[in-house]
Design an enzyme around this catalytic site. Structure first.
Site, mmCIF file in Angstrom:
data_model
loop_
_atom_site.group_PDB
_atom_site.id
_atom_site.type_symbol
_atom_site.label_atom_id
_atom_site.label_comp_id
_atom_site.label_asym_id
_atom_site.label_seq_id
_atom_site.Cartn_x
_atom_site.Cartn_y
_atom_site.Cartn_z
ATOM 1 C CD GLU A 185 40.928 45.660 26.135
ATOM 2 O OE1 GLU A 185 42.143 45.475 26.436
ATOM 3 O OE2 GLU A 185 40.596 46.829 25.401
ATOM 4 C CB CYS B 15 42.974 41.378 33.410
ATOM 5 S SG CYS B 15 42.656 43.344 33.433
ATOM 6 C CB THR C 28 42.514 33.999 26.217
ATOM 7 O OG1 THR C 28 43.208 35.285 26.813
ATOM 8 C CG2 THR C 28 43.357 33.824 24.843
ATOM 9 C CD GLU D 294 43.601 35.148 33.120
ATOM 10 O OE1 GLU D 294 43.114 34.658 32.590
ATOM 11 O OE2 GLU D 294 43.758 36.396 33.269
ATOM 12 C CE LYS E 28 26.633 37.601 28.995
ATOM 13 N NZ LYS E 28 26.852 37.151 30.215
HETATM 14 P P1 NAD Z 1 34.568 34.839 30.506
HETATM 15 O O1 NAD Z 1 35.354 34.841 29.348
HETATM 16 O O2 NAD Z 1 34.481 33.698 30.950
HETATM 17 O O3 NAD Z 1 33.257 36.014 30.524
HETATM 18 C C1 NAD Z 1 33.343 37.084 30.024
HETATM 19 C C2 NAD Z 1 32.040 37.495 29.557
HETATM 20 O O4 NAD Z 1 31.889 36.863 28.387
HETATM 21 C C3 NAD Z 1 30.580 37.017 30.681
HETATM 22 O O5 NAD Z 1 29.958 37.894 30.250
HETATM 23 C C4 NAD Z 1 30.221 35.713 29.918
HETATM 24 O O6 NAD Z 1 28.869 35.558 30.122
HETATM 25 C C5 NAD Z 1 30.606 36.067 28.313
HETATM 26 N N1 NAD Z 1 30.543 34.851 27.515
HETATM 27 C C6 NAD Z 1 30.972 33.563 27.767
HETATM 28 N N2 NAD Z 1 30.936 33.067 26.836
HETATM 29 C C7 NAD Z 1 30.688 33.507 25.892
HETATM 30 C C8 NAD Z 1 30.436 33.355 24.382
HETATM 31 N N3 NAD Z 1 30.611 32.001 23.705
HETATM 32 N N4 NAD Z 1 30.114 34.470 23.532
HETATM 33 C C9 NAD Z 1 29.659 35.495 23.998
HETATM 34 N N5 NAD Z 1 30.069 35.906 25.315
HETATM 35 C C10 NAD Z 1 30.381 35.176 26.109
HETATM 36 O O7 NAD Z 1 35.436 35.726 31.618
HETATM 37 P P2 NAD Z 1 35.419 35.839 33.278
HETATM 38 O O8 NAD Z 1 35.585 34.456 33.669
HETATM 39 O O9 NAD Z 1 34.121 36.412 33.354
HETATM 40 O O10 NAD Z 1 36.637 37.031 33.565
HETATM 41 C C11 NAD Z 1 37.698 36.574 33.758
HETATM 42 C C12 NAD Z 1 38.709 36.580 32.514
HETATM 43 O O11 NAD Z 1 38.513 37.978 32.363
HETATM 44 C C13 NAD Z 1 40.089 36.783 32.938
HETATM 45 O O12 NAD Z 1 40.584 35.976 31.998
HETATM 46 C C14 NAD Z 1 40.709 37.949 32.911
HETATM 47 O O13 NAD Z 1 42.135 38.205 32.591
HETATM 48 C C15 NAD Z 1 39.894 38.611 31.817
HETATM 49 N N6 NAD Z 1 39.710 40.053 32.026
HETATM 50 C C16 NAD Z 1 40.794 40.894 30.970
HETATM 51 C C17 NAD Z 1 40.547 42.019 31.222
HETATM 52 C C18 NAD Z 1 41.447 43.032 30.345
HETATM 53 O O14 NAD Z 1 41.204 44.327 30.373
HETATM 54 N N7 NAD Z 1 42.212 42.535 29.488
HETATM 55 C C19 NAD Z 1 39.966 42.802 32.105
HETATM 56 C C20 NAD Z 1 39.118 42.016 33.123
HETATM 57 C C21 NAD Z 1 39.123 40.550 32.920
#
Ligand code: NAD
Length: 482
Positions: free
Chosen positions: A249, A282, A229, A385, A174
């Protein structure tokens, strides 16, 4: 007519069963340019079903054959690198050079790395004196749920897909609903490479409508998630009572620590760590601790260099700073810059939307790279963040103080330390609460190393042998020999 992306289920490109679509916006222009299926639990059900049916065949396919298909996928992505990079840039607002030179090549490497890793993997055997032999079988878990964010779309999606299917699992992925296009291109490549139907399925849609049913699905025993998070916490709540294997992650608030004896290259690297991909990595270093003896000089040069970053159309090869991914991400950035001012911070550059942009980008989601001083490590701006182009510079006097400041957030993803004193480097690296500590570098990644975060940045590790272990279930067989 506007392009419509499809889901990839059982080897076919199909629409969402409810026929609904979400608009997909180009961040650099602010215009809707394509549509993505607004999938829900019905589509997830169909995808999981296809993956379940494909599992017996794929999990018993010899490693050499799985490796061959993955290598073919890598070759085809590489052959179409320009198309993938162009699509990634349009979809995310990131500079084309970044997509072309770093991110799409890394997606290719992800496939090659795990395609070859499975050919050299071995499992343990323990002899209990002369009484027994114990060996470990590592078998794929079943259908893996893979959920990825928008900031490094294909790079992070393939970081999950490659080890999941290389080890014999089948998968339902997804991707982020904000950046679905390269996942869509990958589906065609997988078909062309001869990946059997159902081994990889891709379901597009929002997190709540498509991601949540995937994490809750009883036939999906393993979830690999990268994202924020807050989302990770919600996935942990869903999956814990179901006893799923989970890798999370999540977010970061990473420190860059510059000691007075640092190599001059620290300056350029610190600017890159703060603002690459518009601060939306990230691993970006948004808290920059600088030893007081060089603080003023460093800040001056940091600001001067930041002001020189070229903002523009991300499709232009000269552009160093593109657009933020969405209007919401820019608003969040603006709110944090306002908070920085309210908390007493001084904005030295940026702090506003840029005024001179190419005609095509006038309505894009741009924000000028912003440097702030005057805030200590404990204020909200330095604890939460932001995930945008905002960096705070903070002076420090000694090692204990900077380690305490660096470790003071709830996050623990990565850190970058700059010093020519090797003893200091080892000692600080040892004391930092971070999944990765870079010394005199940033974002230098060896795919064999464990990757992940401590505290609220993550649960579990992926990468190299850690990923091979995560995506397999160990079983010990004990044979009595006497
Ligand atoms: P997000 O958590 O909003 O979304 C990430 C993914 O999860 C998307 O595909 C989204 O549709 C899905 N999602 C959202 N709600 C969900 C739920 N309730 N159940 C299942 N899936 C769900 O994150 P984002 O805004 O897309 O990305 C930015 C964040 O990602 C930042 O916090 C960044 O630090 C983090 N990030 C972490 C790493 C790492 O390796 N630690 C790498 C890249 C980004």
């Amino acid at each position: 007519m506007m392009q419509r992306i499809g889901n990839f289920i059982d080897g076919e490109i199909v629409g969402a069963r409810n026929g609904a679509f979400l608009d997909n916006v180009e961040p650099a222009s602010g215009a809707v340019y394509s549509q993505v299926p607004a999938s829900n639990e019905q589509d997830v059900e169909q995808a999981v079903d296809a993956a379940r049916r494909a599992f017996p065949g794929w999990s018993r396919t010899p490693a050499e054959e799985r490796s061959r298909v993955l290598m073919k996928i890598a070759d085809l992505v590489e052959d179409n690198l320009q198309q993938f990079a162009h699509a990634e840039t349009i979809d995310s607002g990131k500079p084309i050079t970044r997509a072309r030179e770093i991110e799409i090549p890394r997606a290719v490497q992800n496939f090659r790395f795990f395609a070859t890793a499975i050919l050299h993997d071995a499992s343990e055997c323990y002899a209990t004196d002369y009484a027994a032999l114990n060996y470990t079988l590592r078998r794929p878990c079943g259908v893996a749920g893979l959920i990825s964010p928008w900031n490094l779309p294909l790079y992070l999606l393939t970081w999950k897909i490659a080890p999941a299917i290389a080890t014999g699992n089948t998968a339902v992925a997804k991707p982020s609903e904000l950046t679905p296009m390269t996942a869509h291109l990958l589906a065609s490549v997988c078909r062309e490479a001869g990946l059997p139907p159902g081994v990889l399925n891709i379901v597009h849609g929002t997190g709540l409508a498509a991601g949540a049913p995937l994490t809750a699905h009883a036939a999906v025993p393993i979830i690999s998630f990268t994202g924020g998070t807050v989302t990770g916490r919600s996935i942990a709540q869903t999956t814990a009572p179901l006893f799923k294997k989970v890798s999370l992650e999540m977010g970061g608030k990473n420190p860059t620590i510059v000691f007075a004896d640092a190599d001059p290259r620290a300056l350029a690297a610190t600017v890159a760590a703060a603002f690459s991909n518009q601060g939306q990595i990230c691993l970006c270093g948004s808290r920059i601790f600088v030893e007081r003896a060089i603080f003023h000089e460093f800040v001056e040069q940091f600001v001067e260099r930041t002001k020189r970053l070229r903002l523009g159309d991300p499709l232009d090869a000269e552009t160093e700073q593109g657009a933020l991914v969405s209007a919401a991400q820019r608003e969040k950035t603006e709110q944090y810059v306002q908070l920085a001012r309210d908390e007493g911070g001084k904005v030295l550059c940026g702090g506003a939307r840029p005024t001179s942009l190419p005609e095509r980008c006038q309505a894009g989601f741009y924000y000028a790279p912003t440097a702030v001083i005057g805030l200590d490590a404990h204020c909200r701006v330095n604890q939460e963040e932001i995930f945008g182009p905002v960096a705070c510079l903070i002076p420090f006097d000694d090692v204990d103080e900077v380690v305490a400041g660096a470790n003071s957030t709830p996050y623990g993803l990565s850190a970058s330390v700059w010093t020519r004193d090797v003893n200091k480097a080892h000692s600080v690296a040892e004391r930092l609460e971070s999944g990765t500590v870079w010394v005199n570098c940033w974002l230098l990644r060896d795919l064999r190393t464990p990757f992940g975060g401590m505290k609220q940045s993550g649960l579990g590790r992926e990468g190299g042998a850690e990923a091979l272990r995560f995506f397999t279930e160990p079983k010990t067989v004990c044979i009595k020999t006497e």
